[in-house]
Each structure stands twice: as structure tokens, then as C-alpha cells.
Write an enzyme that holds these catalytic residues in place. Sequence first.
Site, PDB file in Angstrom:
ATOM      1  N   CYS A 108      15.546   3.090 -21.981  1.00 42.14           N
ATOM      2  CA  CYS A 108      16.607   2.885 -20.994  1.00 42.14           C
ATOM      3  C   CYS A 108      16.508   1.556 -20.262  1.00 42.14           C
ATOM      4  O   CYS A 108      17.401   1.202 -19.493  1.00 42.14           O
ATOM      5  CB  CYS A 108      16.602   4.017 -19.964  1.00 42.14           C
ATOM      6  N   VAL A 133       2.572 -18.437  13.652  1.00 44.93           N
ATOM      7  CA  VAL A 133       3.115 -17.899  14.899  1.00 44.93           C
ATOM      8  C   VAL A 133       2.800 -18.873  16.017  1.00 44.93           C
ATOM      9  O   VAL A 133       1.644 -19.285  16.194  1.00 44.93           O
ATOM     10  CB  VAL A 133       2.515 -16.514  15.240  1.00 44.93           C
ATOM     11  N   HIS A 157      -1.515  15.028   5.048  1.00 49.02           N
ATOM     12  CA  HIS A 157      -2.804  15.552   5.480  1.00 49.02           C
ATOM     13  C   HIS A 157      -2.684  16.395   6.753  1.00 49.02           C
ATOM     14  O   HIS A 157      -1.813  16.166   7.587  1.00 49.02           O
ATOM     15  CB  HIS A 157      -3.779  14.401   5.777  1.00 49.02           C
ATOM     16  N   THR A 178       0.822  -1.216   0.000  1.00 49.13           N
ATOM     17  CA  THR A 178       0.000   0.000   0.000  1.00 49.13           C
ATOM     18  C   THR A 178       0.856   1.266   0.000  1.00 49.13           C
ATOM     19  O   THR A 178       0.499   2.269  -0.610  1.00 49.13           O
ATOM     20  CB  THR A 178      -0.924  -0.009   1.230  1.00 49.13           C
ATOM     21  N   ILE A 227      -4.968   0.729   9.161  1.00 47.55           N
ATOM     22  CA  ILE A 227      -4.278   1.982   8.849  1.00 47.55           C
ATOM     23  C   ILE A 227      -4.575   2.309   7.391  1.00 47.55           C
ATOM     24  O   ILE A 227      -4.051   1.683   6.483  1.00 47.55           O
ATOM     25  CB  ILE A 227      -2.764   1.854   9.091  1.00 47.55           C
ATOM     26  N   CYS A 286       8.300   7.235 -21.673  1.00 51.23           N
ATOM     27  CA  CYS A 286       8.478   5.990 -22.430  1.00 51.23           C
ATOM     28  C   CYS A 286       8.388   4.765 -21.548  1.00 51.23           C
ATOM     29  O   CYS A 286       8.427   3.637 -22.056  1.00 51.23           O
ATOM     30  CB  CYS A 286       9.794   6.015 -23.201  1.00 51.23           C
TER      31      CYS A 286
END
Length: 509
Positions: free
Chosen positions: A456, A187, A61, A52, A349, A451
Site C-alpha cells: 500500500c 534564547v 501505570h 520519545t 520525564i 508487509c
Amino acid sequence: MTVTTSGTLPDEVYDVAVIGAGVVGTAIARELTRYPLRIALVEASDDVGDGTSKANTAILHTGFDAVPGSLESRLVREGQRRLAEYAALTGIPVEPLGALLVAWDEEQLAALPGLAEKAGRNEYHETRILDADELYSREPRLGPGALGALEVPGESVICPWTTTLAYATQAVRAGADLHLNCRVEGVTELPGDESAHELATGRGVLRTHTLINAAGLYADEVDRLLGHTDFAVTPRRGQLMVFDKFARDLVRHILLPVPTALGKGVLVAPTVYGNVMLGPTAEDLDDKTATGSTAEGLDFLREKGGRIMPELLDEEVTAVYAGLRAATEEDDYRIRSHPGQRYITVGGIRSTGLTASMAIAAHVVELLAGSGRDLGAARELEPVRMPNIGEASPRPYERAELIAADPEYGRIVCHCERVSRGEIRDALASTVPPRSPEGLRRRTRARGGRCQGFYCGATLRALLDAELPEAAEAPEAPGAAGTYGTPGPSGTPGPSDDGEPSQRPEVGP
């Protein structure tokens, strides 16, 4: 202080392990390295900021429209101040353009006083309502029919890539271990004081006393591995279009719509790289990997863009991309401490995570200390200076004194974005080097222009493979040519990786 991408993990018990090396995870790791702790930062991808964090609207903000009294409101407000100061010290490109929330009908116009009042409850008191005449004097290329706007002068645009790289660079240099290509698959909570958690990863076992979950879109899944079902993440796709630099003179501010329940809506905004961005959409999905653009989404953006700024659609599109935001059932962050498990989850979040990242990190450290963990005495971190990859300050190809000292800064490799061979060299030798052409673009802007690497690309791939042979086998990321805009490195002299003075900028971290 290592960066690993393959092989078995160290046979030691870390004090704290952070899952997820996006902008929030790297900020947390950086903050923790201020204390005498052994820190591991674990990331499923081959680079930091590869989820993200790399595909967002890149706005710093003010938090004016957050839910008053929410944790997000406080952390965005505090984070904006922290990140603005950090960016100035570190060389992260920021342009304080200000925002205009444009009202296109009577209902939206009537909502502006309420938005100004809401901003005040969020401790932002600088808003001002503009009538149509003043709005068009400020934005003469705006489409016809706007009735007024709410001015939010504190909004800025920022480089999200450099922010994440700066955090990661500082964390690694301060002693954190960054383990890439290290997806957490399970875990196990262990009894006793020797170790609280054993993480099963694609590269073996990692043990840690304390675990922090900053896994972004997958934070809810990691949470379930620890026995919690507090929230579920719904990936919300935002598709965006990036217009060529010739469009930059069309727009002077961040142009925002009056927000809805699904988000801030479709905006038009300049980028720090000299482009103009249109988007995002807001599509709730089931697939956490659905980052492809769609014809329907792009048609929707063209329709909205044609209303906001018709002339923009006459400009060439440099790239399109899509990012996924971690939406949850509540309009707030889902940050929870579980002291008995030595575990903190940092979930939900959303798009404000970039702005709030440093404040989120400080909040997590407070939760850790409040759970009874003795963190030790805090220290000041050695500063880092990132390249100025934006257009507001001189780039290496414009700096005669830099080129005179090192001609490699005058040898242009990517002509669309004017990226020099010296910048490529520095990125490949940096603290957290790129492992793919896409990672190289986020550090240097190479292949990010008109491009999209047509001219490149072969040269850049050869340079990448020569410096990092293991990257030769890395496949090109799907849709890599459509990642966010065009970032560009700076020529700000800074310390080299060995701590000695250097004439070269530290590109990337």
C-alpha cells in the site's frame, strides 16, 4: 489557532511559549489554553509526538513502584486517574489488562512482599501475591520455572499516539499556535516587561513573556541556554520487538519482571492494536539520536523472551523499534520554576511521562500561578472525540452503517491493518494533519502491519502528496518501518474541523 510548518513566525509577543510537542508539552499547552492567554507550542520535528512519545511501552501505570514521596509518584498517581477519565471521554484506546510481576527465582520471590508494601506507600492497595499454581492458571503459556507473582490489577495499555494527538488537537482548537519544523537554537532574555524571552529558531524569532521547557531529551540543553545546570539528560535506549497479531492469544496480562535500578526491565505485553510487544532494553548512551536497533539488543530480547514465554518466539515479528528515555542523575522528575526569569523547566520525564502527562501539566500551571503570573479565569475546553484506533472496539471497515453513509470507509487501502480510504482522507484533513508517511501511520495504522507498506505504500504516498504537496519533499524517516506496532483509527462519528456535525470520524486530531 494555527498549525504552521514553514515560513516566518508571527510578529507578536506570546504570553507563554512551550518548547517541545511531545506528550508532556502538548498536555501543558492544552492545559494553558483553558486560560485567556496567547500560547505557542514550538516543535523541532514536523509532527507532534515524534520523539520519545512515539516509541515507548504504552503502559498506563498505577505508580505502584515509584519512589514513595517523590514528585513522580504523586504525579503518576494523579495522572493515571486524569488520563483514564480523559481517554474514556475522548476515545483514546485503553485496555485494563492488569499486570503480573513474575518472580523467577527465590530472591525475586522474596522481594514481592516489599514491592506490595511499596505500592501501599504509593497509595495503591490492590496488589496481591499469587503462588505458582494460580500464576499458571492465569497465564498458562508462561515459560516454566516461575515461582509466583505480584498482581497489580490497575495497570493498563494505552495508545500513546492518540493521546498526544488529542492534546494537540484540543490545544490548537482552543487557540494555541503550533509551530512545527521550528528548532530552538538560542534564547535571549530581554529586559523590561514587553518581552522576557526571544527565541532564535530555524524559522526566525519568536518572542514570549513566559517560557516552558518541555524539550524531552534536550531539556537539559535548553536549561543551559537559560543559565541553569541543575541536571543532565542521559539518553537511555529501549529496543523493542512487536509480534504479529496471531501472537495475541498467548498472553492475557502485562507480564513484568521484578524491577531493577535501570528500570522496569523486559516485559511482554499486548498492545491496543492487537499485537504483542517484547522489551525494552535499557542502554545508557551518549548520542541523543541513536534510535537504531542492534543485533545485540535484539538477541538480548530473544533471550529474555524465551524465558518469559517460549512460544512467543515462534511467532512472526511485525516490527522492531527503539526509543530513548530522558534519564537523569535522580530517580525523580526535574521540574523547576524560576520566577525571576519567567521560566519553568520540565525535565527528567522518563517512561512514566505518558501516564503523568495531564498531572504534570496541572502542576506546571500551579507553578506558573504561584510565580505571580495572573492567568485569568479558567474555562472548560470544547471536547474532542478521537478515532478509536484500537482493536477492542469496531473499526470503520466493520461498521455497515458508516459504509452505507460514506462508501469510502469500505474501500480498503492498507489490507494488513484494514485501513480505509475514508480514514486516510479524514487524517489528511484533520486539525493537525500528518506531514509524512510515518505521521500518517500514527494516525491510521496504514503501513504498520505485516508487509510494512510493501503493497500500500505507493498508494498512500500518492494520497499524501495530493492532499499536502509540501509533504512530497519530506524524506522517509530512518527506520520508519520499524516504528511502534500498528495503530488503527476508529469510526466514532464526531465533529468535523469546522464544528459542524459529521458522519466521519476525526482521525488523528
